[in-house]
Each structure stands twice: as structure tokens, then as C-alpha cells.
Write a protein that holds these residues in place. Structure first.
Motif, PDB file in Angstrom:
ATOM      1  N   SER A  54       0.870  -1.169   0.000  1.00 52.22           N
ATOM      2  CA  SER A  54       0.000   0.000   0.000  1.00 52.22           C
ATOM      3  C   SER A  54       0.909   1.222   0.000  1.00 52.22           C
ATOM      4  O   SER A  54       1.818   1.306  -0.811  1.00 52.22           O
ATOM      5  CB  SER A  54      -0.953  -0.026   1.196  1.00 52.22           C
ATOM      6  N   ALA A  55       0.717   2.141   0.906  1.00 52.59           N
ATOM      7  CA  ALA A  55       1.580   3.315   0.967  1.00 52.59           C
ATOM      8  C   ALA A  55       3.009   2.888   1.311  1.00 52.59           C
ATOM      9  O   ALA A  55       3.225   1.907   2.024  1.00 52.59           O
ATOM     10  CB  ALA A  55       1.061   4.279   2.025  1.00 52.59           C
ATOM     11  N   VAL A  56       3.971   3.622   0.819  1.00 45.22           N
ATOM     12  CA  VAL A  56       5.368   3.350   1.171  1.00 45.22           C
ATOM     13  C   VAL A  56       5.581   3.615   2.652  1.00 45.22           C
ATOM     14  O   VAL A  56       6.241   2.859   3.350  1.00 45.22           O
ATOM     15  CB  VAL A  56       6.320   4.223   0.324  1.00 45.22           C
ATOM     16  N   LEU A  57       4.985   4.695   3.150  1.00 42.57           N
ATOM     17  CA  LEU A  57       5.121   5.069   4.553  1.00 42.57           C
ATOM     18  C   LEU A  57       3.749   5.369   5.129  1.00 42.57           C
ATOM     19  O   LEU A  57       2.954   6.079   4.521  1.00 42.57           O
ATOM     20  CB  LEU A  57       6.011   6.312   4.690  1.00 42.57           C
ATOM     21  N   ASN A  58       3.488   4.843   6.299  1.00 42.84           N
ATOM     22  CA  ASN A  58       2.275   5.144   7.048  1.00 42.84           C
ATOM     23  C   ASN A  58       2.735   5.673   8.400  1.00 42.84           C
ATOM     24  O   ASN A  58       3.408   4.958   9.141  1.00 42.84           O
ATOM     25  CB  ASN A  58       1.430   3.882   7.213  1.00 42.84           C
ATOM     26  N   ALA A  59       2.421   6.916   8.694  1.00 45.00           N
ATOM     27  CA  ALA A  59       2.834   7.507   9.968  1.00 45.00           C
ATOM     28  C   ALA A  59       1.633   8.128  10.665  1.00 45.00           C
ATOM     29  O   ALA A  59       0.852   8.850  10.048  1.00 45.00           O
ATOM     30  CB  ALA A  59       3.911   8.556   9.748  1.00 45.00           C
ATOM     31  N   VAL A  60       1.489   7.848  11.942  1.00 45.12           N
ATOM     32  CA  VAL A  60       0.420   8.403  12.761  1.00 45.12           C
ATOM     33  C   VAL A  60       1.057   8.910  14.060  1.00 45.12           C
ATOM     34  O   VAL A  60       1.905   8.235  14.642  1.00 45.12           O
ATOM     35  CB  VAL A  60      -0.656   7.338  13.075  1.00 45.12           C
ATOM     36  N   ASN A  61       0.633  10.091  14.481  1.00 44.73           N
ATOM     37  CA  ASN A  61       1.161  10.718  15.701  1.00 44.73           C
ATOM     38  C   ASN A  61       2.674  10.930  15.620  1.00 44.73           C
ATOM     39  O   ASN A  61       3.431  10.449  16.459  1.00 44.73           O
ATOM     40  CB  ASN A  61       0.807   9.902  16.947  1.00 44.73           C
ATOM     41  N   ALA A  62       3.088  11.645  14.608  1.00 42.94           N
ATOM     42  CA  ALA A  62       4.512  11.928  14.431  1.00 42.94           C
ATOM     43  C   ALA A  62       4.713  13.407  14.132  1.00 42.94           C
ATOM     44  O   ALA A  62       3.811  14.079  13.640  1.00 42.94           O
ATOM     45  CB  ALA A  62       5.077  11.085  13.299  1.00 42.94           C
ATOM     46  N   GLU A  63       5.896  13.905  14.426  1.00 39.46           N
ATOM     47  CA  GLU A  63       6.217  15.284  14.099  1.00 39.46           C
ATOM     48  C   GLU A  63       7.617  15.358  13.508  1.00 39.46           C
ATOM     49  O   GLU A  63       8.458  14.498  13.771  1.00 39.46           O
ATOM     50  CB  GLU A  63       6.100  16.193  15.322  1.00 39.46           C
ATOM     51  N   ASN A  64       7.813  16.387  12.693  1.00 37.67           N
ATOM     52  CA  ASN A  64       9.091  16.612  12.027  1.00 37.67           C
ATOM     53  C   ASN A  64       9.511  15.392  11.210  1.00 37.67           C
ATOM     54  O   ASN A  64      10.532  14.763  11.464  1.00 37.67           O
ATOM     55  CB  ASN A  64      10.178  16.989  13.034  1.00 37.67           C
ATOM     56  N   VAL A  65       8.699  15.087  10.207  1.00 41.73           N
ATOM     57  CA  VAL A  65       8.963  13.965   9.310  1.00 41.73           C
ATOM     58  C   VAL A  65       9.458  14.532   7.982  1.00 41.73           C
ATOM     59  O   VAL A  65       8.790  15.371   7.381  1.00 41.73           O
ATOM     60  CB  VAL A  65       7.695  13.111   9.080  1.00 41.73           C
ATOM     61  N   LYS A  66      10.619  14.088   7.554  1.00 43.61           N
ATOM     62  CA  LYS A  66      11.226  14.560   6.304  1.00 43.61           C
ATOM     63  C   LYS A  66      11.339  13.382   5.338  1.00 43.61           C
ATOM     64  O   LYS A  66      11.971  12.371   5.642  1.00 43.61           O
ATOM     65  CB  LYS A  66      12.611  15.134   6.599  1.00 43.61           C
ATOM     66  N   ILE A  67      10.692  13.527   4.170  1.00 42.93           N
ATOM     67  CA  ILE A  67      10.731  12.490   3.141  1.00 42.93           C
ATOM     68  C   ILE A  67      11.337  13.135   1.906  1.00 42.93           C
ATOM     69  O   ILE A  67      10.713  13.992   1.286  1.00 42.93           O
ATOM     70  CB  ILE A  67       9.313  11.967   2.838  1.00 42.93           C
ATOM     71  N   THR A  68      12.545  12.735   1.558  1.00 46.17           N
ATOM     72  CA  THR A  68      13.224  13.426   0.471  1.00 46.17           C
ATOM     73  C   THR A  68      14.115  12.502  -0.354  1.00 46.17           C
ATOM     74  O   THR A  68      14.745  11.592   0.185  1.00 46.17           O
ATOM     75  CB  THR A  68      14.054  14.612   1.014  1.00 46.17           C
ATOM     76  N   GLY A  69      14.112  12.744  -1.663  1.00 49.63           N
ATOM     77  CA  GLY A  69      15.021  12.041  -2.562  1.00 49.63           C
ATOM     78  C   GLY A  69      14.742  10.572  -2.763  1.00 49.63           C
ATOM     79  O   GLY A  69      15.637   9.816  -3.149  1.00 49.63           O
ATOM     80  N   ASN A  70      13.524  10.125  -2.531  1.00 50.86           N
ATOM     81  CA  ASN A  70      13.181   8.709  -2.680  1.00 50.86           C
ATOM     82  C   ASN A  70      12.594   8.428  -4.060  1.00 50.86           C
ATOM     83  O   ASN A  70      12.019   9.300  -4.688  1.00 50.86           O
ATOM     84  CB  ASN A  70      12.165   8.299  -1.607  1.00 50.86           C
ATOM     85  N   ILE A  71      12.726   7.190  -4.487  1.00 54.99           N
ATOM     86  CA  ILE A  71      12.112   6.725  -5.724  1.00 54.99           C
ATOM     87  C   ILE A  71      11.137   5.618  -5.350  1.00 54.99           C
ATOM     88  O   ILE A  71      11.522   4.629  -4.728  1.00 54.99           O
ATOM     89  CB  ILE A  71      13.164   6.181  -6.712  1.00 54.99           C
ATOM     90  N   SER A  72       9.869   5.806  -5.703  1.00 53.37           N
ATOM     91  CA  SER A  72       8.837   4.802  -5.423  1.00 53.37           C
ATOM     92  C   SER A  72       8.254   4.311  -6.740  1.00 53.37           C
ATOM     93  O   SER A  72       7.858   5.110  -7.579  1.00 53.37           O
ATOM     94  CB  SER A  72       7.733   5.398  -4.558  1.00 53.37           C
ATOM     95  N   VAL A  73       8.215   3.001  -6.891  1.00 51.55           N
ATOM     96  CA  VAL A  73       7.703   2.387  -8.113  1.00 51.55           C
ATOM     97  C   VAL A  73       6.497   1.526  -7.756  1.00 51.55           C
ATOM     98  O   VAL A  73       6.609   0.595  -6.961  1.00 51.55           O
ATOM     99  CB  VAL A  73       8.781   1.526  -8.810  1.00 51.55           C
ATOM    100  N   ASP A  74       5.351   1.866  -8.314  1.00 52.83           N
ATOM    101  CA  ASP A  74       4.098   1.141  -8.081  1.00 52.83           C
ATOM    102  C   ASP A  74       3.843   0.855  -6.600  1.00 52.83           C
ATOM    103  O   ASP A  74       3.648  -0.290  -6.207  1.00 52.83           O
ATOM    104  CB  ASP A  74       4.070  -0.160  -8.883  1.00 52.83           C
ATOM    105  N   PRO A  75       3.809   1.902  -5.765  1.00 52.52           N
ATOM    106  CA  PRO A  75       3.605   1.656  -4.345  1.00 52.52           C
ATOM    107  C   PRO A  75       2.228   1.118  -3.995  1.00 52.52           C
ATOM    108  O   PRO A  75       2.045   0.548  -2.934  1.00 52.52           O
ATOM    109  CB  PRO A  75       3.828   3.035  -3.711  1.00 52.52           C
ATOM    110  N   LEU A  76       1.259   1.278  -4.883  1.00 52.43           N
ATOM    111  CA  LEU A  76      -0.100   0.816  -4.586  1.00 52.43           C
ATOM    112  C   LEU A  76      -0.469  -0.420  -5.382  1.00 52.43           C
ATOM    113  O   LEU A  76      -1.637  -0.759  -5.520  1.00 52.43           O
ATOM    114  CB  LEU A  76      -1.092   1.947  -4.885  1.00 52.43           C
ATOM    115  N   ARG A  77       0.522  -1.133  -5.892  1.00 54.49           N
ATOM    116  CA  ARG A  77       0.280  -2.259  -6.795  1.00 54.49           C
ATOM    117  C   ARG A  77      -0.676  -3.292  -6.202  1.00 54.49           C
ATOM    118  O   ARG A  77      -1.630  -3.697  -6.838  1.00 54.49           O
ATOM    119  CB  ARG A  77       1.610  -2.930  -7.138  1.00 54.49           C
TER     120      ARG A  77
END
Length: 172
Positions: A54-77
Motif C-alpha cells: 500500500s503506501a510506502v510510509l504510514n505515519a500516525v502521531n509523528a512530528e518533524n517527518v522529512k521524506i526526500t530524494g526517494n524513488i517509489s515504483v508502483d507503491p499501490l500495486r
């Protein structure tokens, strides 16, 4: 416990979380704890994600989350196979009860257009978005290239990420 100062960098994830409800990375805590952040200062950077459930990342109740420079291929396949309606509304990164989220410089490749609108993160996450690019790769070019690079035992994950970033930047 409280998770803080977590860095996930220069990794290659292939067919991880192949169940429709299974993200590759899950930082999920009880939503009843809203206001009591359970994770902070999380960095997901320079990784390759191929075929997440499903999603590459699932985050709940988090702060200061940095998502950068990633390559995702068919994450919802796998979500798309099991329930196309969910894939239609899903995103590459899903977050709830978060603050201070930055999503920048990421690439998303889909065989077909699963998610609609903002493909990177659900709008209610309130993330700052910049320089992200989404492409339809109907021939699975990036997927095939990533798998071939991964099978080359002489390449490190850093090498694979670097080579795929060059290909992603040139993708038309």
C-alpha cells in the motif's frame, strides 16, 4: 516508547509489504493519543521502494517527518489488485495526526495512474511539498532497471539509488 531521531537512508526495498494493507515503513500509534506525539525527527531519504503493498510510509502521531530524494515504483500495486477503489484514493505516503512534514525531491512511477490528485501524501497531513515528480511508466522501465541493479552483487544500495536517480531525472 517514544521514537526519535530515526533515519532510513540509502536502502532498496523490493516487494516489501506485499499485502494490500501493508506499507513498507509503518510508524503508527493509537490515534487516541493525538497530542501525544509518539515519533519525532524521522527522516526517510534516498531510498528505492518497488512494489509496496500500500503506501510506502504510514505515519500516525509523528512530528518533524522529512521524506526526500526517494524513488517509489508502483507503491499501490497490491492495493490496486485487491481493491481498485482504495488505490484510487490512496497516496504514496499516508499520515494522520502529524506536524512538520516535508516531502521534497521524490519520484513516483506508476504502471497506470492509481492515485488521483496529490499522489505523494494525503492532503490533510498538511505537508510542505516541493520538487516531487510523478510519471506513468507503462513499460515498467524503472522497475526493471531497479531489479536488474539490485541483482548485481557488486553494487551497494547507495550505488543503486544514485544510478536510479539519474534515470529518474532523465525519464520522459
Amino acid at each position: 516508547g517514544f521514537l526519535q531521531d530515526i533515519v532510513v537512508r540509502n536502502n532498496v526495498f523490493i516487494d516489501s509489504g506485499i499485502h494490500p494493507n501493508c506499507p513498507t515503513i509503518k510508524l503508527s500509534f493509537n490515534t487516541n493519543w493525538v497530542g501525544q506525539k509518539a515519533a519525532s525527527d524521522i527522516t526517510i531519504e534516498d531510498n528505492v521502494f518497488i512494489g509496496s503493498g500500500s503506501a510506502v510510509l504510514n505515519a500516525v502521531n509523528a512530528e518533524n517527518v522529512k521524506i526526500t530524494g526517494n524513488i517509489s515504483v508502483d507503491p499501490l500495486r497490491y492495493t490496486a489488485i485487491a481493491n481498485p477503489v482504495l488505490a484510487y484514493i490512496d497516496t504514496c505516503y499516508y499520515m494522520n495526526a502529524v506536524s512538520g512534514v516535508t516531502v521534497s525531491g521524490n519520484y513516483l512511477f506508476e504502471q497506470t495512474s492509481y492515485a488521483q490528485g496529490n499522489k505523494f501524501i494525503n492532503e490533510d497531513a498538511g505537508a510542505t511539498l516541493s520538487d516531487n515528480a510523478a510519471f506513468i511508466d507503462s513499460e515498467s522501465t524503472i522497475d526493471k532497471e531497479a531489479r536488474a541493479l539490485y541483482e548485481d552483487e557488486n553494487l551497494s544500495a547507495t550505488d543503486i539509488v544514485s544510478q536510479l536517480k539519474e534515470k529518474a531525472a532523465a525519464f520522459q
